[in-house]
Design a protein around this motif. Structure first.
Motif, PDB file in Angstrom:
ATOM      1  N   LEU A  80       0.814  -1.212   0.000  1.00 61.36           N
ATOM      2  CA  LEU A  80       0.000   0.000   0.000  1.00 61.36           C
ATOM      3  C   LEU A  80       0.849   1.265   0.000  1.00 61.36           C
ATOM      4  O   LEU A  80       0.442   2.287  -0.537  1.00 61.36           O
ATOM      5  N   THR A  81       2.018   1.219   0.607  1.00 61.45           N
ATOM      6  CA  THR A  81       2.841   2.426   0.684  1.00 61.45           C
ATOM      7  C   THR A  81       3.788   2.573  -0.497  1.00 61.45           C
ATOM      8  O   THR A  81       4.144   3.699  -0.848  1.00 61.45           O
ATOM      9  N   GLU A  82       4.186   1.492  -1.134  1.00 62.81           N
ATOM     10  CA  GLU A  82       5.178   1.577  -2.194  1.00 62.81           C
ATOM     11  C   GLU A  82       4.595   1.502  -3.595  1.00 62.81           C
ATOM     12  O   GLU A  82       5.282   1.784  -4.562  1.00 62.81           O
ATOM     13  N   ASN A  83       3.335   1.135  -3.746  1.00 64.72           N
ATOM     14  CA  ASN A  83       2.736   0.989  -5.062  1.00 64.72           C
ATOM     15  C   ASN A  83       2.405   2.370  -5.625  1.00 64.72           C
ATOM     16  O   ASN A  83       1.631   3.120  -5.043  1.00 64.72           O
ATOM     17  N   GLU A  84       2.964   2.715  -6.778  1.00 67.78           N
ATOM     18  CA  GLU A  84       2.783   4.039  -7.365  1.00 67.78           C
ATOM     19  C   GLU A  84       1.345   4.264  -7.817  1.00 67.78           C
ATOM     20  O   GLU A  84       0.824   5.372  -7.705  1.00 67.78           O
ATOM     21  N   ASP A  85       0.691   3.230  -8.358  1.00 64.92           N
ATOM     22  CA  ASP A  85      -0.694   3.391  -8.807  1.00 64.92           C
ATOM     23  C   ASP A  85      -1.612   3.714  -7.638  1.00 64.92           C
ATOM     24  O   ASP A  85      -2.500   4.562  -7.751  1.00 64.92           O
ATOM     25  N   LEU A  86      -1.397   3.038  -6.524  1.00 69.02           N
ATOM     26  CA  LEU A  86      -2.233   3.309  -5.357  1.00 69.02           C
ATOM     27  C   LEU A  86      -1.967   4.698  -4.796  1.00 69.02           C
ATOM     28  O   LEU A  86      -2.885   5.364  -4.310  1.00 69.02           O
ATOM     29  N   LYS A  87      -0.719   5.155  -4.836  1.00 66.32           N
ATOM     30  CA  LYS A  87      -0.413   6.513  -4.380  1.00 66.32           C
ATOM     31  C   LYS A  87      -1.143   7.535  -5.242  1.00 66.32           C
ATOM     32  O   LYS A  87      -1.680   8.520  -4.740  1.00 66.32           O
ATOM     33  N   GLU A  88      -1.168   7.295  -6.549  1.00 64.04           N
ATOM     34  CA  GLU A  88      -1.851   8.218  -7.454  1.00 64.04           C
ATOM     35  C   GLU A  88      -3.355   8.234  -7.191  1.00 64.04           C
ATOM     36  O   GLU A  88      -3.967   9.298  -7.150  1.00 64.04           O
ATOM     37  N   ILE A  89      -3.930   7.083  -6.977  1.00 60.28           N
ATOM     38  CA  ILE A  89      -5.370   7.011  -6.682  1.00 60.28           C
ATOM     39  C   ILE A  89      -5.659   7.698  -5.355  1.00 60.28           C
ATOM     40  O   ILE A  89      -6.631   8.443  -5.222  1.00 60.28           O
ATOM     41  N   ARG A  90      -4.830   7.440  -4.363  1.00 62.94           N
ATOM     42  CA  ARG A  90      -5.042   8.020  -3.039  1.00 62.94           C
ATOM     43  C   ARG A  90      -4.960   9.544  -3.076  1.00 62.94           C
ATOM     44  O   ARG A  90      -5.728  10.232  -2.416  1.00 62.94           O
ATOM     45  N   THR A  91      -4.041  10.091  -3.849  1.00 61.73           N
ATOM     46  CA  THR A  91      -3.918  11.543  -3.917  1.00 61.73           C
ATOM     47  C   THR A  91      -4.999  12.167  -4.772  1.00 61.73           C
ATOM     48  O   THR A  91      -5.406  13.302  -4.528  1.00 61.73           O
ATOM     49  N   SER A  92      -5.505  11.459  -5.777  1.00 56.36           N
ATOM     50  CA  SER A  92      -6.524  12.036  -6.646  1.00 56.36           C
ATOM     51  C   SER A  92      -7.926  11.932  -6.056  1.00 56.36           C
ATOM     52  O   SER A  92      -8.821  12.663  -6.465  1.00 56.36           O
ATOM     53  N   PHE A  93      -8.146  11.064  -5.105  1.00 55.05           N
ATOM     54  CA  PHE A  93      -9.482  10.863  -4.542  1.00 55.05           C
ATOM     55  C   PHE A  93      -9.647  11.719  -3.291  1.00 55.05           C
ATOM     56  O   PHE A  93      -8.915  11.565  -2.325  1.00 55.05           O
ATOM     57  N   ASP A  94     -10.614  12.636  -3.339  1.00 51.88           N
ATOM     58  CA  ASP A  94     -10.916  13.493  -2.201  1.00 51.88           C
ATOM     59  C   ASP A  94     -12.323  13.155  -1.726  1.00 51.88           C
ATOM     60  O   ASP A  94     -13.308  13.493  -2.390  1.00 51.88           O
ATOM     61  N   LEU A  95     -12.427  12.494  -0.600  1.00 55.84           N
ATOM     62  CA  LEU A  95     -13.709  12.008  -0.107  1.00 55.84           C
ATOM     63  C   LEU A  95     -14.647  13.153   0.228  1.00 55.84           C
ATOM     64  O   LEU A  95     -15.841  13.093  -0.072  1.00 55.84           O
ATOM     65  N   ARG A  96     -14.140  14.207   0.819  1.00 54.65           N
ATOM     66  CA  ARG A  96     -15.008  15.338   1.169  1.00 54.65           C
ATOM     67  C   ARG A  96     -15.600  15.981  -0.078  1.00 54.65           C
ATOM     68  O   ARG A  96     -16.770  16.356  -0.110  1.00 54.65           O
ATOM     69  N   LYS A  97     -14.799  16.112  -1.117  1.00 55.74           N
ATOM     70  CA  LYS A  97     -15.293  16.696  -2.359  1.00 55.74           C
ATOM     71  C   LYS A  97     -16.364  15.804  -2.972  1.00 55.74           C
ATOM     72  O   LYS A  97     -17.407  16.287  -3.436  1.00 55.74           O
ATOM     73  N   GLU A  98     -16.124  14.496  -2.965  1.00 48.92           N
ATOM     74  CA  GLU A  98     -17.107  13.565  -3.522  1.00 48.92           C
ATOM     75  C   GLU A  98     -18.416  13.622  -2.745  1.00 48.92           C
ATOM     76  O   GLU A  98     -19.499  13.633  -3.336  1.00 48.92           O
ATOM     77  N   LEU A  99     -18.333  13.662  -1.423  1.00 47.15           N
ATOM     78  CA  LEU A  99     -19.549  13.729  -0.609  1.00 47.15           C
ATOM     79  C   LEU A  99     -20.294  15.038  -0.819  1.00 47.15           C
ATOM     80  O   LEU A  99     -21.530  15.055  -0.872  1.00 47.15           O
ATOM     81  N   SER A 100     -19.560  16.134  -0.945  1.00 49.07           N
ATOM     82  CA  SER A 100     -20.232  17.411  -1.177  1.00 49.07           C
ATOM     83  C   SER A 100     -20.887  17.432  -2.554  1.00 49.07           C
ATOM     84  O   SER A 100     -21.981  17.970  -2.718  1.00 49.07           O
ATOM     85  N   ASP A 101     -20.263  16.822  -3.564  1.00 47.39           N
ATOM     86  CA  ASP A 101     -20.878  16.737  -4.884  1.00 47.39           C
ATOM     87  C   ASP A 101     -22.169  15.926  -4.841  1.00 47.39           C
ATOM     88  O   ASP A 101     -23.177  16.311  -5.448  1.00 47.39           O
ATOM     89  N   VAL A 102     -22.137  14.817  -4.124  1.00 50.50           N
ATOM     90  CA  VAL A 102     -23.340  13.981  -4.015  1.00 50.50           C
ATOM     91  C   VAL A 102     -24.437  14.714  -3.258  1.00 50.50           C
ATOM     92  O   VAL A 102     -25.606  14.703  -3.671  1.00 50.50           O
ATOM     93  N   SER A 103     -24.101  15.378  -2.178  1.00 51.98           N
ATOM     94  CA  SER A 103     -25.127  16.097  -1.417  1.00 51.98           C
ATOM     95  C   SER A 103     -25.690  17.262  -2.224  1.00 51.98           C
ATOM     96  O   SER A 103     -26.888  17.533  -2.175  1.00 51.98           O
ATOM     97  N   ASP A 104     -24.851  17.945  -3.008  1.00 49.15           N
ATOM     98  CA  ASP A 104     -25.350  19.012  -3.877  1.00 49.15           C
ATOM     99  C   ASP A 104     -26.296  18.465  -4.935  1.00 49.15           C
ATOM    100  O   ASP A 104     -27.327  19.073  -5.245  1.00 49.15           O
ATOM    101  N   ALA A 105     -25.967  17.303  -5.495  1.00 53.74           N
ATOM    102  CA  ALA A 105     -26.833  16.696  -6.504  1.00 53.74           C
ATOM    103  C   ALA A 105     -28.173  16.305  -5.904  1.00 53.74           C
ATOM    104  O   ALA A 105     -29.226  16.497  -6.520  1.00 53.74           O
ATOM    105  N   VAL A 106     -28.161  15.765  -4.688  1.00 57.76           N
ATOM    106  CA  VAL A 106     -29.413  15.382  -4.028  1.00 57.76           C
ATOM    107  C   VAL A 106     -30.237  16.620  -3.713  1.00 57.76           C
ATOM    108  O   VAL A 106     -31.455  16.651  -3.935  1.00 57.76           O
TER     109      VAL A 106
END
Length: 148
Positions: A77-103
């Motif tokens: 989990l710490t050394e895999n470059e693909d997982l690091k990229e996914i982890r940095t690109s995914f913002d949970l707060r932004k996703e939740l705010s987008d979903v709540s705005d859509a609702v």
């Protein structure tokens, strides 16, 4: 090796050693035990060296501690470059705010405009807050209390 032994456990071991072996033989027993531990460590180190040399140069960074599942997963989990990229690109707060705005926007868009429409709510699915009606006695499934 013995990192989790506290002071009370150490005192208990020393007292038991004195009672079992006696104060005369205890130093010789301690020397024998430490010599045995050294031999086991030397044997383990030589076995690791032999295995690494037999595996070849492609396994030069192989560590036996990686065979522990917790260590392996943590390392992946710490050394895999693909997982690091996914982890940095995914913002949970932004996703939740987008979903709540859509609702909120869909609720605002479906708001009734006339008072008659406001009196009759739109039913889009089952009412999850309402308790279901109890089934008739002949509709109940057979149930064996001893089987559960």
């Amino acid at each position: 090796m013995f990192n989790d032994i506290g002071a009370l456990e150490l005192v208990t071991i020393v007292v038991l050693g004195i009672l079992v072996f006696g104060p005369d033989k205890l130093p010789k027993v301690i020397q024998d035990v430490t010599g045995f531990i050294r031999k086991v460590r030397a044997f383990s180190d030589s076995a690791k060296h032999d295995i690494r040399s037999e595996l070849g140069p492609e396994f030069k960074d192989f560590e036996f501690e990686d065979l522990n599942p917790k260590t392996f997963i943590r390392k992946q989990l710490t050394e895999n470059e693909d997982l690091k990229e996914i982890r940095t690109s995914f913002d949970l707060r932004k996703e939740l705010s987008d979903v709540s705005d859509a609702v909120k926007s869909s609720e605002a868009g479906a708001a009734p405009t006339s008072p008659a429409a406001a009196a009759t709510p739109a039913v889009t699915g089952p009412d999850l807050l309402k308790k279901p009606a109890a089934p008739a006695p002949q509709e109940r499934s057979r149930f064996d209390a001893d089987a559960t």
